[in-house]
Design a protein around this motif. Structure first.
Motif, short mmCIF file in Angstrom:
data_model
loop_
_atom_site.label_atom_id
_atom_site.label_comp_id
_atom_site.label_asym_id
_atom_site.label_seq_id
_atom_site.Cartn_x
_atom_site.Cartn_y
_atom_site.Cartn_z
N UNK A 677 54.28 67.07 10.30
CA UNK A 677 54.84 65.26 9.46
C UNK A 677 55.80 64.13 10.37
N UNK A 678 55.57 63.17 10.25
CA UNK A 678 55.49 62.00 11.38
C UNK A 678 56.18 61.31 10.42
N UNK A 679 56.93 60.86 10.95
CA UNK A 679 58.35 59.65 9.78
C UNK A 679 58.80 58.78 10.71
N UNK A 680 59.54 57.63 10.08
CA UNK A 680 60.83 56.81 10.51
C UNK A 680 60.34 56.97 12.71
N UNK A 681 59.42 56.84 12.53
CA UNK A 681 59.28 56.39 14.03
C UNK A 681 59.69 55.07 14.73
N UNK A 682 59.73 55.18 15.47
CA UNK A 682 60.03 54.06 16.58
C UNK A 682 59.87 54.32 18.46
N UNK A 683 59.07 53.84 18.76
CA UNK A 683 57.74 53.38 19.84
C UNK A 683 57.18 52.68 20.40
N UNK A 684 56.77 53.15 21.63
CA UNK A 684 55.47 52.11 21.39
C UNK A 684 54.43 53.35 21.75
N UNK A 685 52.41 52.13 21.77
CA UNK A 685 51.58 53.39 21.59
C UNK A 685 50.81 52.40 22.61
N UNK A 686 49.85 53.15 24.10
CA UNK A 686 49.68 51.78 24.71
C UNK A 686 47.89 52.79 24.53
N UNK A 687 46.87 52.31 24.10
CA UNK A 687 45.62 53.01 23.91
C UNK A 687 44.48 52.35 24.80
N UNK A 688 43.89 52.85 25.82
CA UNK A 688 42.74 51.98 26.72
C UNK A 688 41.53 53.07 26.85
N UNK A 689 40.26 52.70 26.94
CA UNK A 689 39.55 54.17 26.82
C UNK A 689 39.18 55.11 27.17
N UNK A 690 40.27 55.42 27.92
CA UNK A 690 40.30 56.60 28.11
C UNK A 690 40.74 57.35 27.54
N UNK A 691 42.69 56.96 26.73
CA UNK A 691 43.38 57.74 27.06
C UNK A 691 44.15 56.96 25.56
N UNK A 692 44.56 57.54 24.79
CA UNK A 692 46.49 57.01 24.20
C UNK A 692 47.24 57.70 24.73
N UNK A 693 48.32 56.39 24.87
CA UNK A 693 49.61 57.19 25.50
C UNK A 693 50.98 56.85 24.08
N UNK A 694 51.70 57.91 23.64
CA UNK A 694 52.75 57.39 23.25
C UNK A 694 53.86 57.84 22.97
N UNK A 695 54.68 57.17 23.25
CA UNK A 695 56.13 57.31 23.73
C UNK A 695 57.16 56.85 22.37
N UNK A 696 57.35 57.74 21.75
CA UNK A 696 58.89 57.35 20.21
C UNK A 696 59.52 58.43 19.82
N UNK A 697 60.82 57.95 19.14
CA UNK A 697 61.74 58.25 18.73
C UNK A 697 61.48 58.60 17.05
N UNK A 698 61.31 59.97 16.95
CA UNK A 698 60.53 59.84 15.38
C UNK A 698 61.11 61.47 14.62
N UNK A 699 60.94 61.46 13.25
CA UNK A 699 61.35 62.52 12.64
C UNK A 699 60.54 63.18 12.64
N UNK A 700 59.92 64.77 13.16
CA UNK A 700 58.60 65.59 12.79
C UNK A 700 59.66 66.62 12.27
#
Length: 830
Positions: A677-700
């Motif tokens: 369960x992911x909540x209260x996330x702050x960060x970035x996501x970069x999506x290109x045709x080959x991969x999605x990169x997620x960097x975040x601070x969140x509640x897991x």
């Protein structure tokens, strides 16, 4: 008794033995009812001999002329008659040399003399004006019976006529000089006089001579230097004066590769006086000019490959006693077409009706109309010599006004646009420059103003210098007015992608040298440019991505490069969600080279579900690889979308790159993501045709976590990565890893790394070590502030830990202290 048939006997009566019927008794005292047979015997011989005599005369007279007259007449007699006839027609003395005459028959069924190898020059020793294979003179029959040689017709075949051999005071140059005023400008009044003078001269030539018909067959006329075309070829031509006195003429000819027909009539009034009426018609049959692609440089898409049409010019005039006369010109161009190398074409027609106004020194254009596709331009105006002004060169002035035209360019989805227009300017015949000092186009939403200069150079397409400004007008109207030849790529993009809104403070400038238009090389940045400020417009992106509405920005282009800038706008999604768009750019480079690809770079902001929905449209379609639906997301997202967008139908979009870079705050996922369960996330996501990169601070799962995740998309082959750092308090730690309370005390950071939920390596950092108990049962002293770590490797199995303590001596200044016990953890797997 046998009957025997007697044989027939021939009985001959003498003349005196034949009794006359009227002397017989039965004819006595009877009326005479029939004519005397002796009268019939007399009439028949007379008629027969009379007819025979006429036929004898008819046949004998020509025979006698040819048998006995030709030696008497001789070639010299024919030459003299020919020189006299040609002198009357040419208006100056000519000298002729020719071969011996012989019998022929001309086109009018006249008996004719024919001479070959004819040379006609201006005076003795002058340049040859005419070189003919044969020259034929038809003789009138009745004068021929009396021994008189009277010409009824004249014909010339296989000839070459050189107008360039005429002296400076004769021929087309002299005719043109007679049409100009003291400033060298063509005067409408002089044109009228010259037209009527030519008709009168033709009548006088026929009146002075006996010839009633002139025929030309396969005659080549060399035009003087400076006249376009070079050569005029007459296949068949005829000029004839009928019994009523009217003159008719017709010709089938070709000039500059174009065939045409010329026909007309001229007549005097019933009394045969000077006033005349004439009408001529010049018809160019449909002809097409084609171009070879191999002669073009660069990309030939915009080159004109074929140009054709059929034209007709009618000139009619009439004069009366005490009146200067009337002269009218009507011209039409039908089924005209321009075909470009790209395969696109334009078709249309044009017409003009004008009258000469000698008193006003102008030609009044009563009606001018141009039809191109669904567009129709109609107007009226005037052209003529401008009044002389000190310090200015002599020139013509013109004005054309349209009270109602209709613009509907091909390929445009906009409604037809009614316009009012005016163009006025001058033409300098010396520099051959047409200047439009005042160009105005008015629509219901605004107006376009500008100036233009068109430079004409022989053998090349015109050069154009154009400057237009648009203070304010709707986008729809500007798209209709935009010249088709100006910035083809930008024009096409605007037609297909831009709708609604208003344009302000805009301009278009063009500077093209003669010969550049239509030569296959696209116009460069220095030759054409434009700038338009737009507001409240709709900008279609590509594919299934909804358009940007209420857009505010600008469009600029130089040559074939286009830059679209979007200051602000809103994307309305099909579900009712909205995404704000700003700081957008759309760049097109080398729009003349297929396939045309534009580079989109735009900032977006909105709720997480709206942004996720925007990213799910093709060609981006980034959400198809993630087990998350847009409605599962909440929070605020902002970021940037980059994409390469094709502008041509049929372009393969699978290989076009795109990228989505987003920043988010307060992002929550309603459903578990990979069981978490992911909540209260702050960060970035970069999506290109080959991969999605997620960097975040969140509640897991309620724990504070730092996420660094790589999720491959499709079959890209990129490795999956999971680097997650959890910060657990005591309660969470005991729930996740029971048994560590004997070793660790306080918050614990746990880093999980691996490729997925299974096979994760855990590394735990403690913040405080729990006290250990020695063998004597006493509690060991607390550990120093250092935080030793515990590493747990797991592949789906649970791992427990045990601990042991050892004595460590401790020294203090001046005295011996008790040993310190250190706890060491050992693990065993089960």
């Amino acid at each position: 008794m046998e009957h025997v048939t007697p044989k027939h006997e021939k009985i001959r009566f003498r003349r005196d033995e034949i009794a006359r019927l009227h002397e017989l008794p039965s004819a006595c005292a009877q009326e005479r009812l029939v004519p005397d047979p002796r009268m019939g015997f007399r009439i028949v011989p007379i008629l027969a001999w009379t007819l025979a005599a006429i036929l004898l005369v008819v046949l004998a007279a020509p025979a006698a002329v040819f048998l006995f007259g030709i030696p008497g007449i001789g070639g010299e007699r024919i030459r003299i008659e020919a020189e006299a006839a040609l002198t009357r027609l040419a208006g100056f003395d000519v000298d002729a040399t020719m071969g011996e005459p012989h019998l022929s028959v001309d086109a009018s069924r006249f008996i004719a003399f024919q001479v070959d190898d004819v040379r006609i020059s201006r005076g003795a020793g002058g340049a040859n004006l005419v070189e003919a294979g044969s020259l034929r003179f038809g003789l009138r029959f009745l004068p021929l019976l009396t021994g008189q040689v009277r010409l009824g017709s004249a014909g010339i075949e296989d000839a070459r006529i050189s107008l360039s051999a005429l002296p400076p005071g004769e021929g087309p140059n002299a005719t043109l000089a007679s049409l100009t005023d003291a400033d060298g400008l063509i005067d409408p009044g002089l044109v009228m006089k010259a037209a009527f003078a030519a008709v009168h001269r033709t009548f006088e030539a026929f009146d002075a001579g006996a010839t009633r018909r002139l025929d030309f067959t396969n005659v080549e006329i060399l035009l003087p230097a400076g006249v376009p075309g070079g050569t005029l070829h007459l296949e068949q031509a005829k000029i004839e004066r009928g019994l009523s006195g009217a003159i008719s003429f017709e010709a089938a000819a070709s000039w500059s590769g174009r065939t045409f027909r010329l026909e007309g009539t001229a007549d005097r009034d019933g009394k045969g006086l000077r006033p005349v009426a004439f009408a001529t018609s010049l018809t160019f049959e449909r002809a097409e000019f084609e171009r070879d692609l191999t002669s073009l440089n660069g990309d030939p898409k915009t080159a004109i490959m074929r140009l054709g049409g059929a034209a007709r010019i009618d000139l009619a005039g009439s004069e009366a006693e005490g009146d200067g006369g009337q002269l009218r010109l009507d011209a039409t161009l039908d089924d005209a077409g321009i075909v470009f190398a790209s395969g696109e074409s334009m078709r249309g027609s044009a017409s003009i009706a004008a009258s000469f106004q000698p008193d006003a020194q102008k030609i009044e254009i009563e009606r001018a109309e141009l039809v191109a596709g669904r567009s129709r331009f109609s107007g009226h105006g005037a052209v003529g010599p401008a009044p002389a002004v000190e310090g200015e060169a002599a020139h013509y002035r013109y004005e054309l006004v349209s009270d109602g035209s209709l613009l509907a360019p091909e390929g445009s989805s906009e409604p037809d646009l009614p316009i009012l227009a005016r163009i006025a300017g001058t033409f300098d015949p010396v520099t051959r420059r047409l200047t439009a000092r005042d160009i105005g186009v008015r629509t219901s939403s605004g107006q376009v103003m500008g100036t233009a200069i068109v430079s004409f150079v022989e053998g090349r397409s015109p050069g154009i210098d154009l400057a237009l400004s648009v203070p304010e007008m709707t986008v729809s109207n500007v798209k209709q007015i935009w010249p088709w030849f100006a910035a083809y790529g930008a024009h096409r993009w605007a037609n297909e992608k831009l709708f609604g809104g208003t344009i302000k403070n805009s301009r278009l400038s063009m500077s093209v040298a003669p010969g550049r238009l239509g030569n296959g090389t696209p116009l460069s940045r220095d030759e054409i440019s434009g700038y338009f400020e737009v507001s409240g417009t709709r900008f279609d992106v590509t594919g299934q991505i909804p358009p940007v509405r209420d857009g505010v920005g600008s469009i600029s282009f130089q040559g074939t490069d286009v830059d679209v800038r979007l200051s602000s706008g809103t994307v309305f999604l099909s579900t009712g969600r909205t995404v704000a768009a700003s700081n957008g750019t759309f760049v097109i480079r080398r729009a003349e080279l297929p396939p045309v690809i534009g580079q989109l770079d735009i900032d977006i902001a909105g709720t997480a579900d709206a942004v996720a929905e925007l990213a799910s449209y093709k060609p981006i379609d980034a959400m198809r690889h993630l087990p998350i639906a847009p409605e599962d997301l909440s929070g605020q997202v902002s970021g940037k979308v980059e994409a390469r967008i094709p502008l041509q139908a049929g372009t393969d979009m699978s290989n076009l790159g795109w990228a989505v870079k987003l920043s988010y705050t307060g992002l929550s996922i309603a459903k578990p993501f990979e069981g978490q369960n992911v909540s209260d996330a702050s960060g970035t996501i970069e999506v290109v045709p080959t991969v999605a990169e997620i960097k975040a601070n969140a509640k897991l799962n309620g724990m504070t976590a730092t996420l660094d995740i790589s999720e491959p998309l499709g079959d890209s082959g990129v490795a999956r990565k999971r680097d997650i750092t959890l910060v657990m308090d005591a309660k969470t730690r005991n729930a996740v890893a029971p048994g560590l309370e004997s070793l660790l005390d306080g918050p614990v950071s746990v880093k999980m790394s691996g490729e997925g939920p299974r096979g994760v390596s855990l590394r735990i950092w403690q913040t405080r070590v729990s006290p250990c108990h020695g063998r004597d049962g006493r509690k060991a002293p607390a550990s120093p502030p250092s935080s030793p770590s515990v590493t747990i490797s797991s592949a789906g199995r649970r791992e427990s830990l045990t601990s042991s303590c050892r004595a460590s001596p401790s020294r203090s200044r001046g005295r011996q202290r008790s040993p310190r016990r250190v706890c060491r953890a050992r693990g065993s797997r089960r």
